[in-house]
Design an enzyme around this catalytic site. Structure first.
Site, PDB file in Angstrom:
ATOM      1  CB  VAL A  22     -74.715   2.157  21.148  1.00 47.50           C
ATOM      2  CG1 VAL A  22     -74.516   3.426  20.334  1.00 47.50           C
ATOM      3  CG2 VAL A  22     -76.172   2.047  21.591  1.00 47.50           C
ATOM      4  N   GLY A  67     -67.910   2.283  21.641  1.00 42.19           N
ATOM      5  CA  GLY A  67     -69.001   1.323  21.727  1.00 42.19           C
ATOM      6  C   GLY A  67     -69.457   1.146  23.157  1.00 42.19           C
ATOM      7  CE  LYS A  68     -70.173   1.671  28.936  1.00 43.21           C
ATOM      8  NZ  LYS A  68     -68.837   2.030  29.424  1.00 43.21           N
ATOM      9  CB  SER A  69     -73.417  -3.716  24.920  1.00 42.91           C
ATOM     10  OG  SER A  69     -72.576  -4.430  25.775  1.00 42.91           O
ATOM     11  CG  ASP A 108     -69.636   0.116  32.373  1.00 37.94           C
ATOM     12  OD1 ASP A 108     -68.664   0.867  32.209  1.00 37.94           O
ATOM     13  OD2 ASP A 108     -70.758   0.544  32.686  1.00 37.94           O
TER      14      ASP A 108
END
Ligand code: NAD
Length: 373
Positions: A22, A67-69, A108
């Site tokens: 995202v 952002g992040k995934s 993460d």
């Protein structure tokens, strides 16, 4: 971006995992945020975390967007071969995003520097991923960076909000993974007493303070549990949250301080090491009970601050030593803490709202500069 990672294991078996990337707001730069490996990760969760990254990067003055995934699998139940294959497939699916520098992952929940080295091994470009092992271009101190920042934020809160001597302060920490263990380590070094620790395997308590160095040996990685640590007693989750303590640091997962758990909390200061550990109902109860909350997008920003230096070094060839990294994190946290305190005084708002107003101001200004609004 939503996609599926499919691996043919043999003639009978194909395994599939949902994956998400995202970008929330990229007005300040490329989307920066960790990659989460968890059997519970969902698109909604990744979206929330990408949004937190937008505010965090803006607050800390970094040239990154949010952002992040996430990949929906349990890394602790996967052998190395399969985990490596999953990560390679993830890189394959989003290689345009990675190679163009549009999205820059980092470790993460559930992912580690080793996993970042697999991403680097696929892209061959050091600036495409941060949180790599030091030996292959990672930043000395990146491993400890988030905990370093959380502990420094806690120190500032203890001394300036609670007006207490850190050496006379009791702290409890949920999580003994990357963030929790280093937060506990640095606070222990500063002289605070870490009386309670909580991980997925167990919860331990010692009112005289836990020996963090011994715990590092007892549970050397995020996968190892603190359960059964000899110099402690085992307690329940209810007992943990209602412990008499000065500071509670949630540094494990989201949604732990909720409408159900918040009223039992006796800590006077919450420092959010994890992302999104407090729900809106939880925070309302905390504030009503006079409990201060240093929010995630400020308190756990040490990791992305260090990632910024790693990314910059990867582009320029510069090198930075661990001492310098810790000094840079402490300095950034100090500066932003006092900006937040000033905003709190001016706005007569909660700490979260005060820090948020700074992030939002920066984002609006940047969006105006780019003629987005
Ligand atoms: P990690 O995988 O290294 O450790 C997670 C810890 O949480 C482990 O001790 C695990 O036992 C515990 N845990 C997991 N599920 C739990 C549950 N249901 N109840 C209690 N404990 C549980 O993860 P991490 O990197 O330390 O990340 C922890 C949190 O910090 C996450 O919210 C993450 O998004 C956030 N964060 C991490 C970084 C980073 O640099 N690693 C940076 C900023 C924020």
């Amino acid at each position: 971006i939503k996609f599926s990672l499919n691996l043919k294991m043999n003639n009978e078996e194909i395994i599939c995992f949902d994956a998400f990337v995202v970008y929330h707001n990229v007005v300040l730069g490329p989307a920066k945020g960790g990659i989460r490996f968890s059997p519970y990760v969902s698109f909604g969760e990744v979206r929330t975390f990408a949004e937190i990254m937008t505010y965090k990067n803006a607050l800390m003055g970094l040239p990154f967007g949010g952002g992040k995934s996430g990949i929906k699998f349990d890394p602790y139940k996967m052998n190395d071969f399969t985990r490596i294959a999953i990560i390679k497939e993830y890189v394959h699916m989003i290689k345009e995003e990675l190679n163009s520098g549009a999205y820059i992952p980092a470790p993460d929940l559930g992912s580690s520097p080793q996993d970042m080295s697999i991403i680097y091994g696929e892209t061959h470009r050091p600036e495409t991923v941060t949180g790599k092992p030091v030996i292959i271009g990672g930043l000395p101190g990146r491993l400890q960076a988030t905990g370093r920042g959380v502990s420094h934020a806690a120190k500032l809160g203890i001394e300036n909000i609670l007006k207490k001597d850190i050496k006379k302060t009791d702290v409890i920490v949920q999580g003994f993974g990357n963030v929790g263990r280093w937060t506990a380590y640095f606070l222990h070094q500063m002289g605070a007493r870490i009386t309670g620790l909580y991980d997925i395997g167990g919860i331990i308590y010692n009112k005289k303070g836990l020996d963090i160095e011994k715990l590092f040996k007892y549970a050397p990685t995020s996968k190892d549990s603190i359960k059964g640590f000899p110099e402690s007693e085992s307690i329940s989750a209810e007992q943990f949250f209602s412990l008499e303590t000065d500071v509670l640091i949630p540094a494990a997962v989201e949604n732990v301080i909720t409408g159900d758990t918040a009223s039992a909390i006796k800590a006077k200061l919450i420092v959010e090491g994890a992302n999104d550990p407090t729900t809106a109902e939880g925070e309302e109860i905390l504030l009503k009970n006079g409990i201060h909350v240093l929010p995630d997008f400020f308190a756990n920003s040490g990791g992305v601050v260090a990632s910024y230096f790693e990314w910059r070094n990867a582009k320029s060839g510069n090198q930075t030593c661990e001492k310098e990294v810790f000094e840079l994190i402490d300095k950034k946290i100090d500066t932003v803490f006092w900006q937040g305190m000033e905003a709190r005084k001016r706005l007569k708002a909660s700490l979260r709202e005060s820090f948020f107003s700074i992030s939002l101001g920066t984002l609006i200004e940047a969006m105006k500069a780019r003629l987005w609004i």
